[in-house]
Enzyme design. Structure first.
Site, PDB file in Angstrom:
ATOM      1  N   LYS A  40       0.816  -1.221   0.000  1.00 60.33           N
ATOM      2  CA  LYS A  40       0.000   0.000   0.000  1.00 60.33           C
ATOM      3  C   LYS A  40       0.849   1.269   0.000  1.00 60.33           C
ATOM      4  O   LYS A  40       0.347   2.338  -0.334  1.00 60.33           O
ATOM      5  CB  LYS A  40      -0.999  -0.034   1.142  1.00 60.33           C
ATOM      6  CG  LYS A  40      -0.550   0.440   2.463  1.00 60.33           C
ATOM      7  CD  LYS A  40      -1.786   0.644   3.328  1.00 60.33           C
ATOM      8  CE  LYS A  40      -1.363   1.006   4.731  1.00 60.33           C
ATOM      9  NZ  LYS A  40      -2.496   1.027   5.627  1.00 60.33           N
ATOM     10  N   ASP A  41       2.129   1.166   0.358  1.00 55.57           N
ATOM     11  CA  ASP A  41       3.014   2.330   0.323  1.00 55.57           C
ATOM     12  C   ASP A  41       3.700   2.495  -1.029  1.00 55.57           C
ATOM     13  O   ASP A  41       4.430   3.460  -1.239  1.00 55.57           O
ATOM     14  CB  ASP A  41       4.088   2.211   1.417  1.00 55.57           C
ATOM     15  CG  ASP A  41       3.495   2.234   2.818  1.00 55.57           C
ATOM     16  OD1 ASP A  41       2.449   2.895   2.997  1.00 55.57           O
ATOM     17  OD2 ASP A  41       4.067   1.600   3.721  1.00 55.57           O
TER      18      ASP A  41
ATOM     19  N   LEU B 260      -6.571   9.861   5.277  1.00 59.68           N
ATOM     20  CA  LEU B 260      -7.777  10.555   4.813  1.00 59.68           C
ATOM     21  C   LEU B 260      -8.868   9.551   4.457  1.00 59.68           C
ATOM     22  O   LEU B 260     -10.056   9.828   4.579  1.00 59.68           O
ATOM     23  CB  LEU B 260      -7.466  11.431   3.604  1.00 59.68           C
ATOM     24  CG  LEU B 260      -6.544  12.630   3.807  1.00 59.68           C
ATOM     25  CD1 LEU B 260      -6.419  13.415   2.503  1.00 59.68           C
ATOM     26  CD2 LEU B 260      -7.062  13.544   4.909  1.00 59.68           C
ATOM     27  N   ARG B 261      -8.449   8.384   3.982  1.00 60.93           N
ATOM     28  CA  ARG B 261      -9.411   7.339   3.625  1.00 60.93           C
ATOM     29  C   ARG B 261     -10.203   6.896   4.858  1.00 60.93           C
ATOM     30  O   ARG B 261     -11.438   6.820   4.828  1.00 60.93           O
ATOM     31  CB  ARG B 261      -8.647   6.126   3.037  1.00 60.93           C
ATOM     32  CG  ARG B 261      -9.505   4.909   2.755  1.00 60.93           C
ATOM     33  CD  ARG B 261      -8.634   3.734   2.306  1.00 60.93           C
ATOM     34  NE  ARG B 261      -7.613   3.397   3.288  1.00 60.93           N
ATOM     35  CZ  ARG B 261      -7.823   2.648   4.367  1.00 60.93           C
ATOM     36  NH1 ARG B 261      -9.013   2.148   4.600  1.00 60.93           N
ATOM     37  NH2 ARG B 261      -6.851   2.417   5.225  1.00 60.93           N
ATOM     38  N   ARG B 262      -9.504   6.624   5.959  1.00 58.82           N
ATOM     39  CA  ARG B 262     -10.195   6.206   7.186  1.00 58.82           C
ATOM     40  C   ARG B 262     -11.015   7.358   7.742  1.00 58.82           C
ATOM     41  O   ARG B 262     -12.161   7.181   8.158  1.00 58.82           O
ATOM     42  CB  ARG B 262      -9.171   5.729   8.220  1.00 58.82           C
ATOM     43  CG  ARG B 262      -8.492   4.423   7.812  1.00 58.82           C
ATOM     44  CD  ARG B 262      -7.301   4.067   8.690  1.00 58.82           C
ATOM     45  NE  ARG B 262      -6.679   2.814   8.262  1.00 58.82           N
ATOM     46  CZ  ARG B 262      -5.397   2.511   8.442  1.00 58.82           C
ATOM     47  NH1 ARG B 262      -4.593   3.360   9.048  1.00 58.82           N
ATOM     48  NH2 ARG B 262      -4.920   1.359   8.037  1.00 58.82           N
TER      49      ARG B 262
ATOM     50  N   ARG C  42       0.927  10.228  14.086  1.00 61.38           N
ATOM     51  CA  ARG C  42       2.049   9.759  13.267  1.00 61.38           C
ATOM     52  C   ARG C  42       2.994   8.926  14.118  1.00 61.38           C
ATOM     53  O   ARG C  42       2.822   8.800  15.314  1.00 61.38           O
ATOM     54  CB  ARG C  42       2.838  10.943  12.663  1.00 61.38           C
ATOM     55  CG  ARG C  42       2.156  11.718  11.555  1.00 61.38           C
ATOM     56  CD  ARG C  42       2.155  11.029  10.197  1.00 61.38           C
ATOM     57  NE  ARG C  42       3.318  10.239   9.868  1.00 61.38           N
ATOM     58  CZ  ARG C  42       4.372  10.638   9.183  1.00 61.38           C
ATOM     59  NH1 ARG C  42       4.441  11.868   8.749  1.00 61.38           N
ATOM     60  NH2 ARG C  42       5.369   9.818   8.914  1.00 61.38           N
TER      61      ARG C  42
ATOM     62  N   ASN D  15       5.763   5.334  14.369  1.00 63.26           N
ATOM     63  CA  ASN D  15       5.614   3.891  14.161  1.00 63.26           C
ATOM     64  C   ASN D  15       4.561   3.326  15.110  1.00 63.26           C
ATOM     65  O   ASN D  15       4.038   4.034  15.972  1.00 63.26           O
ATOM     66  CB  ASN D  15       6.963   3.174  14.283  1.00 63.26           C
ATOM     67  CG  ASN D  15       7.543   3.290  15.677  1.00 63.26           C
ATOM     68  OD1 ASN D  15       6.804   3.271  16.663  1.00 63.26           O
ATOM     69  ND2 ASN D  15       8.849   3.421  15.774  1.00 63.26           N
TER      70      ASN D  15
ATOM     71  N   ARG E  72       2.594   5.082  18.344  1.00 60.29           N
ATOM     72  CA  ARG E  72       1.143   5.342  18.311  1.00 60.29           C
ATOM     73  C   ARG E  72       0.441   4.689  19.490  1.00 60.29           C
ATOM     74  O   ARG E  72      -0.430   5.292  20.121  1.00 60.29           O
ATOM     75  CB  ARG E  72       0.546   4.808  17.012  1.00 60.29           C
ATOM     76  CG  ARG E  72       1.011   5.585  15.800  1.00 60.29           C
ATOM     77  CD  ARG E  72       0.348   5.083  14.550  1.00 60.29           C
ATOM     78  NE  ARG E  72       1.062   5.593  13.370  1.00 60.29           N
ATOM     79  CZ  ARG E  72       0.534   5.688  12.166  1.00 60.29           C
ATOM     80  NH1 ARG E  72      -0.700   5.309  11.962  1.00 60.29           N
ATOM     81  NH2 ARG E  72       1.231   6.153  11.157  1.00 60.29           N
TER      82      ARG E  72
ATOM     83  N   CYS F 299      -1.746   7.278  -1.988  1.00 54.58           N
ATOM     84  CA  CYS F 299      -2.419   6.568  -0.889  1.00 54.58           C
ATOM     85  C   CYS F 299      -3.076   7.551   0.066  1.00 54.58           C
ATOM     86  O   CYS F 299      -3.884   7.192   0.886  1.00 54.58           O
ATOM     87  CB  CYS F 299      -1.505   5.554  -0.202  1.00 54.58           C
ATOM     88  SG  CYS F 299      -0.919   5.977   1.428  1.00 54.58           S
TER      89      CYS F 299
HETATM   90  N1  LIG Z   1       1.118   3.678   5.794  1.00 55.10           N
HETATM   91  C1  LIG Z   1       1.440   2.964   6.966  1.00 55.10           C
HETATM   92  C2  LIG Z   1       1.393   1.477   6.821  1.00 55.10           C
HETATM   93  N2  LIG Z   1       1.896   0.859   5.740  1.00 55.10           N
HETATM   94  C3  LIG Z   1       1.702  -0.497   5.893  1.00 55.10           C
HETATM   95  C4  LIG Z   1       1.079  -0.715   7.107  1.00 55.10           C
HETATM   96  C5  LIG Z   1       0.766  -2.050   7.641  1.00 55.10           C
HETATM   97  C6  LIG Z   1      -0.340  -2.782   6.973  1.00 55.10           C
HETATM   98  C7  LIG Z   1      -0.153  -3.202   5.554  1.00 55.10           C
HETATM   99  O1  LIG Z   1       0.801  -3.910   5.197  1.00 55.10           O
HETATM  100  O2  LIG Z   1      -1.030  -2.878   4.774  1.00 55.10           O
HETATM  101  C8  LIG Z   1       0.870   0.535   7.718  1.00 55.10           C
HETATM  102  C9  LIG Z   1       0.290   0.822   9.037  1.00 55.10           C
HETATM  103  C10 LIG Z   1      -1.205   1.083   9.058  1.00 55.10           C
HETATM  104  O3  LIG Z   1      -1.803   1.487   8.070  1.00 55.10           O
HETATM  105  O4  LIG Z   1      -1.806   0.916  10.128  1.00 55.10           O
END
Ligand SMILES: NCc1[nH]cc(CCC(=O)O)c1CC(=O)O
Length: 322
Positions: free
Chosen positions: A88-89, A138-140, A157, A159, A163, A250
Site C-alpha cells: 500500500k506504500d 484521509l481514507r479512514r 504519526r 511507528n 502510536r 495513498c
Molecule cells: N502507511 C502505513 C502502513 N503501511 C503499511 C502498514 C501495515 C499494513 C499493511 O501492510 O497494509 C501501515 C500501518 C497502518 O496502516 O496501520
C-alpha cells in the site's frame, strides 16, 4: 536450484529500518531461502524520507514514494537488487526501469480499532460522542466521519509502538490501524474490533507485500515468482489499476474491497470527500485474469458518479494547506 557450473549468486535485499519493514523483509528472505537454499540473500537497510519526517501530517507533505524512493534509487544504482514494500506504500506508477516482480499472500486487509483501556469491550457504535479517534489516513477519516460524525478525529504519526504509547497515555480514545501491521508485529491481542467493508473499505494493496526489482533482471524476477500468490496478485492488480486510473496516491480518500470466486473477481471501490459528506461507491465483477481492466472500468463508473469533482476538491485543499 542454481546450476552447478555457476557460482551461487548473492542477492541484496533493501529494506526500511522500521520494525514492521524488517519483519516483512526477513519473512520474504526466509520464504525465498526455502526455495533457493544455495543463494545468499543479504539484507541492506536504509532510512526513507517517510521515516525522517514524523511531525507533519502525511496528507500535507504529499506522500508519493515517501517510503520507497531511497530504496528505488538503490536498485537503479545497483547497490541493492530488490526491495520489499508494504504494497500500500508503493505508488501505482513505478520509476522507469523498475518492476513489481511479485505480490505475496495478503494478511487480513481490513482496518482495526484499538481502544484505550477505559473503553475496552466497546465498539465504535457504543463509544460516546466527542471520543477522540486517531488516524493519519484521509481514507479512514472520510469513511468514519460519514458513519460517526459525532467523534473528534485527530492526526497520529510515528511507528506502531509510538502510536500505541500515545493511545495508552490518553491522547486518543481509539486508534484505527491496519490489522496486518498489528498481526505482523504480534500485537493482535490489541485488536478490539475489525471494521467490515460497509464501515471502512481498506487501502489499495493493504495487507500484501510488493517486491520491486530492476525490470531487466530476468533471473531475479524468475526467483521472486516463487513467493507470488496468484489470487492476491489478481486482487491487488485490480485495486492498483483502479487507484492509478483515478490518479490518486495513498493519501486520498479512496478505499477498496476485493473478492475472488472461482474465475471471477469482484472489486468494490469508494471515493469520499474528507468531511465524509460526499461519497461515491460501486462494484464490478468480471474475470480475475482481466483484473486491471476491471480496475479501470470501476474508476470510469465512479467518475461518472462524481468522483472527479470530489478528488479535485481534495487536491485544491491540500495545495492550499488547509
Ligand atoms: N502507511 C502505513 C502502513 N503501511 C503499511 C502498514 C501495515 C499494513 C499493511 O501492510 O497494509 C501501515 C500501518 C497502518 O496502516 O496501520
Amino acid at each position: 536450484m542454481t546450476s552447478v557450473s555457476s557460482p551461487p549468486r548473492t542477492i541484496r535485499i533493501g529494506s526500511r529500518k522500521s520494525q514492521l519493514a524488517l519483519v516483512q523483509t526477513y519473512w520474504v528472505r526466509e520464504q525465498l531461502q526455502k526455495s533457493y537454499p544455495d543463494i545468499n540473500f543479504e539484507v541492506h537497510t536504509m532510512s526513507t524520507q517517510g521515516d525522517k519526517i514524523l511531525d507533519v501530517a502525511l496528507a500535507k507533505i504529499g506522500d508519493k514514494g515517501l517510503f520507497t524512493k531511497e530504496l528505488e534509487l538503490g536498485m537503479i544504482e545497483k547497490s541493492i537488487d530488490f526491495a520489499v514494500h508494504s504494497l500500500k506504500d508503493l505508488p501505482t506508477n513505478l520509476p522507469e526501469g523498475l518492476a513489481l516482480a511479485a505480490i505475496t499472500e495478503r494478511e487480513n486487509p481490513a482496518d482495526a480499532v484499538v481502544f484505550h483501556e477505559q473503553y475496552k469491550g466497546q465498539t465504535l457504535e457504543t463509544l460516546p460522542a466527542g471520543a477522540v479517534i486517531g488516524t493519519s489516513s484521509l481514507r479512514r477519516l472520510a469513511q468514519l466521519r460519514h458513519k460517526f460524525p459525532h467523534f473528534t478525529f485527530k492526526d497520529v504519526r510515528g511507528n506502531l509502538n509510538t502510536r500505541m504509547a500515545k493511545l495508552d497515555a490518553g491522547e486518543y480514545d481509539a486508534l484505527i490501524l491496519a490489522v496486518a501491521g498489528l498481526e505482523r508485529l504480534e500485537m493482535s491481542d490489541r485488536i478490539h474490533q475489525i471494521l467490515p467493508p460497509d464501515i471502512s473499505l481498506h487501502a489499495v494493496g493493504q495487507g500484501a507485500l510488493g517486491i520491486e526489482c530492476r525490470a531487466d533482471d530476468a533471473e531475479l524476477i524468475t526467483i521472486l515468482k516463487a513467493i507470488q500468490h496468484p489470487q492476491t496478485r489478481d486482487r491487488c492488480l485490480a485495486e492498483r489499476s483502479f487507484l492509478r486510473s483515478l490518479e490518486g496516491g495513498c493519501q486520498v480518500p479512496i478505499g477498496v474491497n476485493t473478492e475472488i470466486n472461482g474465475d471471477n473477481l469482484t472489486l468494490t471501490g469508494i471515493v469520499a470527500s474528507v468531511d465524509g459528506q460526499k461519497l461515491v461507491k460501486d462494484t464490478v465483477t468480471g474475470l480475475a485474469k482481466d483484473a486491471e481492466q476491471l480496475g479501470t472500468q470501476l474508476a470510469n463508473t465512479l467518475r461518472q458518479q462524481g468522483a472527479t469533482e470530489i478528488l479535485e476538491e481534495i487536491f485544491t485543499e491540500i495545495k492550499r494547506g488547509s
